[in-house]
Write a protein that holds these residues in place. Structure first.
Motif, PDB file in Angstrom:
ATOM      1  N   THR A 445       0.833  -1.200   0.000  1.00 51.13           N
ATOM      2  CA  THR A 445       0.000   0.000   0.000  1.00 51.13           C
ATOM      3  C   THR A 445       0.869   1.252   0.000  1.00 51.13           C
ATOM      4  OG1 THR A 445      -1.738  -1.185   1.195  1.00 51.13           O
ATOM      5  CG2 THR A 445      -1.840   1.217   1.209  1.00 51.13           C
ATOM      6  N   ILE A 446       1.895   1.258   0.842  1.00 49.13           N
ATOM      7  CA  ILE A 446       2.830   2.386   0.864  1.00 49.13           C
ATOM      8  C   ILE A 446       3.474   2.562  -0.508  1.00 49.13           C
ATOM      9  CG2 ILE A 446       4.949   3.303   1.879  1.00 49.13           C
ATOM     10  CD1 ILE A 446       4.261   1.546   4.378  1.00 49.13           C
ATOM     11  N   SER A 447       3.969   1.466  -1.062  1.00 47.98           N
ATOM     12  CA  SER A 447       4.654   1.507  -2.350  1.00 47.98           C
ATOM     13  C   SER A 447       3.731   2.026  -3.447  1.00 47.98           C
ATOM     14  CB  SER A 447       5.170   0.111  -2.701  1.00 47.98           C
ATOM     15  OG  SER A 447       5.845   0.119  -3.939  1.00 47.98           O
ATOM     16  N   PHE A 448       2.483   1.573  -3.440  1.00 48.09           N
ATOM     17  CA  PHE A 448       1.517   1.998  -4.454  1.00 48.09           C
ATOM     18  C   PHE A 448       1.294   3.511  -4.410  1.00 48.09           C
ATOM     19  CE2 PHE A 448      -3.178   2.691  -5.166  1.00 48.09           C
ATOM     20  CZ  PHE A 448      -3.098   2.752  -6.549  1.00 48.09           C
ATOM     21  N   PHE A 449       1.101   4.053  -3.221  1.00 50.21           N
ATOM     22  CA  PHE A 449       0.846   5.492  -3.126  1.00 50.21           C
ATOM     23  C   PHE A 449       2.097   6.314  -3.413  1.00 50.21           C
ATOM     24  CE2 PHE A 449      -3.094   4.057  -1.260  1.00 50.21           C
ATOM     25  CZ  PHE A 449      -4.003   5.023  -1.688  1.00 50.21           C
ATOM     26  N   LEU A 450       3.265   5.789  -3.082  1.00 50.69           N
ATOM     27  CA  LEU A 450       4.502   6.456  -3.489  1.00 50.69           C
ATOM     28  C   LEU A 450       4.609   6.496  -5.012  1.00 50.69           C
ATOM     29  CD1 LEU A 450       7.162   5.021  -0.997  1.00 50.69           C
ATOM     30  CD2 LEU A 450       6.229   7.331  -1.041  1.00 50.69           C
ATOM     31  N   HIS A 451       4.229   5.402  -5.648  1.00 47.55           N
ATOM     32  CA  HIS A 451       4.288   5.319  -7.107  1.00 47.55           C
ATOM     33  C   HIS A 451       3.316   6.330  -7.725  1.00 47.55           C
ATOM     34  CE1 HIS A 451       4.821   2.295 -10.677  1.00 47.55           C
ATOM     35  NE2 HIS A 451       5.211   3.509 -10.977  1.00 47.55           N
ATOM     36  N   LEU A 452       2.103   6.403  -7.179  1.00 46.93           N
ATOM     37  CA  LEU A 452       1.141   7.380  -7.691  1.00 46.93           C
ATOM     38  C   LEU A 452       1.681   8.800  -7.545  1.00 46.93           C
ATOM     39  CD1 LEU A 452      -2.469   6.336  -6.593  1.00 46.93           C
ATOM     40  CD2 LEU A 452      -1.491   6.349  -8.898  1.00 46.93           C
ATOM     41  N   HIS A 453       2.290   9.076  -6.401  1.00 46.59           N
ATOM     42  CA  HIS A 453       2.859  10.410  -6.189  1.00 46.59           C
ATOM     43  C   HIS A 453       3.937  10.709  -7.226  1.00 46.59           C
ATOM     44  CE1 HIS A 453       4.654  13.899  -4.283  1.00 46.59           C
ATOM     45  NE2 HIS A 453       5.808  13.260  -4.213  1.00 46.59           N
ATOM     46  N   ALA A 454       4.779   9.728  -7.501  1.00 47.59           N
ATOM     47  CA  ALA A 454       5.836   9.926  -8.490  1.00 47.59           C
ATOM     48  C   ALA A 454       5.266  10.170  -9.884  1.00 47.59           C
ATOM     49  CB  ALA A 454       6.766   8.715  -8.503  1.00 47.59           C
ATOM     50  N   LEU A 455       4.137   9.535 -10.187  1.00 49.64           N
ATOM     51  CA  LEU A 455       3.537   9.652 -11.516  1.00 49.64           C
ATOM     52  C   LEU A 455       2.773  10.948 -11.708  1.00 49.64           C
ATOM     53  CD1 LEU A 455       2.207   5.999 -11.929  1.00 49.64           C
ATOM     54  CD2 LEU A 455       4.113   7.032 -13.180  1.00 49.64           C
ATOM     55  N   THR A 456       2.118  11.429 -10.654  1.00 52.28           N
ATOM     56  CA  THR A 456       1.215  12.579 -10.806  1.00 52.28           C
ATOM     57  C   THR A 456       1.647  13.806 -10.026  1.00 52.28           C
ATOM     58  OG1 THR A 456      -0.206  11.992  -8.929  1.00 52.28           O
ATOM     59  CG2 THR A 456      -0.697  10.948 -11.048  1.00 52.28           C
ATOM     60  N   GLY A 457       2.533  13.625  -9.047  1.00 53.64           N
ATOM     61  CA  GLY A 457       2.951  14.743  -8.225  1.00 53.64           C
ATOM     62  C   GLY A 457       1.959  15.134  -7.150  1.00 53.64           C
ATOM     63  N   GLU A 458       0.907  14.340  -6.966  1.00 48.21           N
ATOM     64  CA  GLU A 458      -0.117  14.670  -5.983  1.00 48.21           C
ATOM     65  C   GLU A 458       0.437  14.520  -4.558  1.00 48.21           C
ATOM     66  OE1 GLU A 458      -3.150  15.855  -6.152  1.00 48.21           O
ATOM     67  OE2 GLU A 458      -3.151  16.020  -8.350  1.00 48.21           O
ATOM     68  N   GLN A 459       0.448  15.599  -3.803  1.00 47.30           N
ATOM     69  CA  GLN A 459       0.954  15.569  -2.446  1.00 47.30           C
ATOM     70  C   GLN A 459       0.114  14.657  -1.552  1.00 47.30           C
ATOM     71  OE1 GLN A 459       3.777  16.978  -1.320  1.00 47.30           O
ATOM     72  NE2 GLN A 459       3.433  16.106   0.733  1.00 47.30           N
ATOM     73  N   ALA A 460      -1.182  14.569  -1.833  1.00 46.23           N
ATOM     74  CA  ALA A 460      -2.063  13.742  -1.003  1.00 46.23           C
ATOM     75  C   ALA A 460      -1.645  12.285  -1.031  1.00 46.23           C
ATOM     76  CB  ALA A 460      -3.511  13.886  -1.474  1.00 46.23           C
ATOM     77  N   ASP A 461      -1.107  11.832  -2.153  1.00 45.62           N
ATOM     78  CA  ASP A 461      -0.669  10.439  -2.242  1.00 45.62           C
ATOM     79  C   ASP A 461       0.570  10.200  -1.377  1.00 45.62           C
ATOM     80  OD1 ASP A 461      -2.708   9.684  -4.003  1.00 45.62           O
ATOM     81  OD2 ASP A 461      -1.561  10.352  -5.743  1.00 45.62           O
ATOM     82  N   LEU A 462       1.499  11.131  -1.386  1.00 45.83           N
ATOM     83  CA  LEU A 462       2.677  11.013  -0.530  1.00 45.83           C
ATOM     84  C   LEU A 462       2.279  11.074   0.943  1.00 45.83           C
ATOM     85  CD1 LEU A 462       5.713  10.867  -0.056  1.00 45.83           C
ATOM     86  CD2 LEU A 462       5.822  13.340  -0.388  1.00 45.83           C
ATOM     87  N   ASP A 463       1.365  11.965   1.268  1.00 40.34           N
ATOM     88  CA  ASP A 463       0.912  12.078   2.652  1.00 40.34           C
ATOM     89  C   ASP A 463       0.245  10.795   3.123  1.00 40.34           C
ATOM     90  OD1 ASP A 463       1.861  14.668   2.701  1.00 40.34           O
ATOM     91  OD2 ASP A 463      -0.101  15.590   2.337  1.00 40.34           O
ATOM     92  N   PHE A 464      -0.544  10.182   2.233  1.00 39.64           N
ATOM     93  CA  PHE A 464      -1.221   8.940   2.631  1.00 39.64           C
ATOM     94  C   PHE A 464      -0.216   7.811   2.795  1.00 39.64           C
ATOM     95  CE2 PHE A 464      -3.833   5.104   1.955  1.00 39.64           C
ATOM     96  CZ  PHE A 464      -4.773   5.313   2.961  1.00 39.64           C
ATOM     97  N   ALA A 465       0.799   7.758   1.952  1.00 39.59           N
ATOM     98  CA  ALA A 465       1.844   6.740   2.104  1.00 39.59           C
ATOM     99  C   ALA A 465       2.489   6.852   3.480  1.00 39.59           C
ATOM    100  CB  ALA A 465       2.901   6.904   1.006  1.00 39.59           C
ATOM    101  N   LYS A 466       2.727   8.063   3.929  1.00 42.49           N
ATOM    102  CA  LYS A 466       3.314   8.262   5.252  1.00 42.49           C
ATOM    103  C   LYS A 466       2.342   7.860   6.355  1.00 42.49           C
ATOM    104  CE  LYS A 466       6.440  11.978   3.821  1.00 42.49           C
ATOM    105  NZ  LYS A 466       6.796  13.411   3.994  1.00 42.49           N
ATOM    106  N   THR A 467       1.063   8.138   6.149  1.00 44.49           N
ATOM    107  CA  THR A 467       0.054   7.720   7.129  1.00 44.49           C
ATOM    108  C   THR A 467       0.056   6.209   7.296  1.00 44.49           C
ATOM    109  OG1 THR A 467      -1.370   9.626   6.675  1.00 44.49           O
ATOM    110  CG2 THR A 467      -2.428   7.683   7.628  1.00 44.49           C
ATOM    111  N   VAL A 468       0.115   5.499   6.169  1.00 46.19           N
ATOM    112  CA  VAL A 468       0.142   4.033   6.213  1.00 46.19           C
ATOM    113  C   VAL A 468       1.425   3.553   6.882  1.00 46.19           C
ATOM    114  CG1 VAL A 468       0.068   1.911   4.856  1.00 46.19           C
ATOM    115  CG2 VAL A 468      -1.294   3.881   4.147  1.00 46.19           C
ATOM    116  N   ALA A 469       2.544   4.176   6.562  1.00 39.76           N
ATOM    117  CA  ALA A 469       3.823   3.776   7.160  1.00 39.76           C
ATOM    118  C   ALA A 469       3.795   3.963   8.671  1.00 39.76           C
ATOM    119  CB  ALA A 469       4.963   4.583   6.550  1.00 39.76           C
TER     120      ALA A 469
END
Length: 485
Positions: A445-469
């Motif tokens: 789940t963390i990896s998936f949201f990090l990947h989405l952040h890398a693809l789109t630049g959406e800060q919300a995806d990076l923030d959610f990855a940290k929440t899961v971590a």
């Protein structure tokens, strides 16, 4: 089992730059072990430090220190309280996660399940500049590839075999057959350590797993017999052959990879592009007549990897067709959820779920994101990752749309404190799901949201990855090691 912690440590590495290999506690104790951490307190230490601490302890305590012969092989089970491999591990995890005691490699190790941790160690050396992690990775891999090899040339790894450190012998169950599925081989990393051994392994895969050299039909068991042509195994074999082609430039390996891909492609429903999971099982078994998320999550990922490695559009086009089909037929627009399994005409299989016989493993209705079984037919987070990967390689906006649909589903079902109760794993749902999920599920789940952040630049995806971590560390951490659950 370190399959779960290994992947988890790996994504922690990615958050600062790493990935961990986790150790299990002996689940079944009357009281849960307290991590001593709250989700809010995690940020007091960088994610990298948690990963490095776990890796350091695994290198110190996690190797074969048992029996008469000691080795750098990693043990699959550690009690996080004693930091030793138990001689008779408690059986809880055998009920729901792996269903067989031998799959946990009791009293021993299994290098197939260490592939994620191998990458973690190499990443740690690259990130920190400390060579000790890469040296340890090389040492443990070289030991396995040189010493734990069968008469066919296979590494002694997979879901049917392991090395018993207490008895100092290669052992296994149900025929001791070689397998390579669910996990993904760290072929580039292994190649860098021992090219000859990797070549021998792949030649044995072609000889013993590809049972029909004209059609590409394979068997997840390396015994030259027909049966068990699960797509997840076929995908691993074709990705391995594609990798070897890039190293040798011998076109025979590319042809072999394409042969396997075409075998599954030939089994598709031409109107929907959906394929059965196990074609030679026949329509009397559900996996011989249905499309499930092991195909989208595991098989399609390996098709995409083969395309990335070789540039051959056949792999890309087939993966895109299957993923496009699941996105079209598998998404319930009304409920904003994905169906767990589809008939090849695109019709979802509805419930209620069976509770007995092999049919109990057939998922029905909508996907169960946090169900416990590692070797079943539900791979939702893998599938989310495959859509993100497909968008990265193809820039097909429909792939991104489906990745974002998965992101919406995951957000809605987070934290992972529940799963379906009217199932064969109902006791797990009642007793254990409330305490969180498995390390591997957190990690993906963390990896998936990090990947989405890398693809789109959406800060919300990076923030959610940290929440899961943060949630995962607070649940899994115990005195420097990570538990599998």
């Amino acid at each position: 089992m370190r399959i779960l912690p290994g992947i988890f440590v790996a994504v922690l590495t990615c958050l600062t730059g790493i990935t961990p290999n986790l150790a299990w506690t002996q689940i079944g104790d009357p009281e849960l072990l307290d991590s001593g951490l709250s989700a809010e307190s995690i940020a007091n230490k960088p994610y990298l430090d948690y990963a490095r601490e776990c890796a350091d302890l695994m290198m110190e305590y996690g190797t074969d220190r048992y029996g008469a012969l000691h080795s750098p092989m990693l043990m699959s089970i550690l009690d996080v309280r004693t930091r030793t491999c138990p001689e008779n591990p408690l059986p809880y995890d055998e009920a729901y996660r792996v269903t067989r005691r031998e799959r946990r490699n009791p009293t021993g190790g299994n290098f197939w399940l260490d592939q994620a941790f191998l990458r973690v160690l190499l990443d740690l050396s690259e990130i920190t500049g400390d060579p000790k992690y890469a040296l340890f990775a090389s040492k443990t891999a070289e030991f396995t590839m040189r010493n734990l090899v069968d008469e066919k040339g296979f590494f002694w790894w997979g879901w049917h075999r392991h090395y018993d450190a207490y008895r100092d012998e290669m052992t296994g169950h149900m025929g001791n057959v070689h397998e390579a599925h669910i996990q993904q081989g760290a072929w580039p990393e292994l190649w860098a350590i021992n090219q000859e051994a990797v070549t021998r392994e792949m030649e044995a895969i072609w000889e013993w797993h590809i049972v029909d050299k004209m059609t590409g039909e394979c068997n997840r068991h390396g015994d030259q017999q027909h049966g068990c042509d699960f797509a997840m195994s076929g995908g691993e074999y074709l990705a391995a052959f594609a990798f070897l082609y890039t190293k040798t430039q011998d076109p025979v390996w590319l042809d072999r990879a394409k042969l396997i891909a075409d075998y599954y492609w030939s089994k598709r429903n031409p109107e929907t592009n959906l394929i059965p999971n196990q074609p030679n099982a026949g329509t009397d078994r559900f996996d011989g007549s249905h499309f499930d998320t092991s195909i989208s999550g595991l098989y399609c990922h390996r098709l995409l990897k083969a395309y990335e490695l070789t540039g051959d559009p056949l792999f890309r086009d087939q993966a895109s067709a299957h993923l496009g089909a699941y996105g079209k037929y598998g998404y319930d627009e009304k409920e904003k959820q994905f169906w767990a399994i589809l008939r090849l005409d695109g019709t979802p299989e509805r419930g209620p779920a069976a509770l007995e016989g092999y049919e109990k493993y057939q998922p029905r209705e909508h996907i169960d994101l946090w169900e416990p079984y590692a070797a079943g037919y539900q791979f939702p987070i893998y599938t989310a990752q495959a859509y993100a990967y497909a968008f990265q390689l193809t820039r097909d906006e429909q792939m991104l749309t489906n990745a974002q649909r998965w992101a919406e589903c995951i957000r809605k079902e987070f934290p992972p404190d529940r799963c379906k109760k009217e199932t064969w794993y109902g006791e797990y749902a009642e007793k254990w799901a409330q305490h969180g999920t498995y390390a591997e599920k957190y990690a993906r789940t963390i990896s998936f949201f990090l990947h989405l952040h890398a693809l789109t630049g959406e800060q919300a995806d990076l923030d959610f990855a940290k929440t899961v971590a943060n949630e995962a560390i607070s649940k899994l951490y115990y005195r420097g090691l990570f538990r599998g659950h």
